[in-house]
Write an enzyme that holds these catalytic residues in place. Structure first.
Site, PDB file in Angstrom:
ATOM      1  CG  ASN A   3      25.627  23.349  -4.506  1.00 42.88           C
ATOM      2  OD1 ASN A   3      24.891  23.938  -5.367  1.00 42.88           O
ATOM      3  ND2 ASN A   3      25.669  23.642  -3.200  1.00 42.88           N
TER       4      ASN A   3
ATOM      5  CG  HIS B  77      23.538  21.095  -0.555  1.00 46.30           C
ATOM      6  ND1 HIS B  77      23.493  21.228   0.927  1.00 46.30           N
ATOM      7  CD2 HIS B  77      23.013  22.217  -1.024  1.00 46.30           C
ATOM      8  CE1 HIS B  77      22.995  22.487   1.287  1.00 46.30           C
ATOM      9  NE2 HIS B  77      22.705  23.038  -0.035  1.00 46.30           N
TER      10      HIS B  77
ATOM     11  CD  GLU C 166      28.011  17.285   0.783  1.00 45.64           C
ATOM     12  OE1 GLU C 166      28.498  17.830   1.516  1.00 45.64           O
ATOM     13  OE2 GLU C 166      27.221  17.925   0.164  1.00 45.64           O
TER      14      GLU C 166
ATOM     15  CB  SER D 235      32.134  20.906   7.096  1.00 48.38           C
ATOM     16  OG  SER D 235      31.552  20.162   7.921  1.00 48.38           O
TER      17      SER D 235
ATOM     18  CB  CYS E 216      24.794  21.338   5.224  1.00 46.21           C
ATOM     19  SG  CYS E 216      23.708  20.500   4.141  1.00 46.21           S
TER      20      CYS E 216
ATOM     21  CB  CYS F 271      24.797  16.661   2.860  1.00 45.65           C
ATOM     22  SG  CYS F 271      24.252  17.806   1.617  1.00 45.65           S
TER      23      CYS F 271
ATOM     24  CG  ASP G 145      24.545  26.161  -1.020  1.00 43.79           C
ATOM     25  OD1 ASP G 145      23.670  25.421  -1.838  1.00 43.79           O
ATOM     26  OD2 ASP G 145      25.406  25.612  -0.440  1.00 43.79           O
TER      27      ASP G 145
END
Length: 146
Positions: free
Chosen positions: A40, A51, A53, A78, A80, A83, A143
């Site tokens: 991130n 982010h 990912e 996990s 979002c 992503c 975020d």
């Protein structure tokens, strides 16, 4: 094997925490090789979308559609909606999640689209996020769009 890749993602998360960023890391793996590492970087880069990912996918460079279809994404948290959408767009078939106790993205929807989701609830991932959320709630809320 999954543990090795999750540890690489955790290493990314810890480095970012040391920089003052949000401790979320991710790696993209194809055929047993890490092809993209990310973390991130919203705080460090003043970015709205970096982010972990998204950063890992970006750092893998342009890949063929067939490459993504053999990939596994290993985020420490996990994913979002954004992503998860990227994983769905590129048809990444499997996501191994470090933890979903501090935040849970649209896992049920992603599963309904045929993606295999594995949740490890790794204690290091949970601890990193719990400590960060407690110490920097304003950055965390920003975020996740709160």
């Amino acid at each position: 094997m999954a543990e090795k890749f999750l540890q690489a993602a955790i290493k990314e998360a810890r480095k970012r925490l040391a920089e003052g960023g949000i401790p979320i890391g991710s790696v993209l793996v194809i055929d047993g090789q890490i092809v993209g590492r990310g973390h991130n970087r919203r705080v460090q880069n003043g970015s709205a979308i970096l982010h972990a990912e998204m950063d890992a996918i970006e750092n893998a460079g342009r890949l063929k559609a067939a490459d993504y279809r053999r990939a596994v994404l290993y985020p420490t948290l996990s994913p979002c909606d954004m992503c998860s959408g990227a994983a769905l767009l590129y048809r990444i078939p499997r996501i191994v999640i470090g933890e979903n106790k501090t935040f849970q993205g649209p896992e049920a929807y992603v599963k309904s689209r045929g993606v295999v989701i594995e949740i490890t609830n790794d204690p290091d991932c949970v601890r990193l996020m719990e400590e960060f959320i407690q110490s920097r709630p304003e950055i965390w809320n920003e975020d996740i769009g709160e």
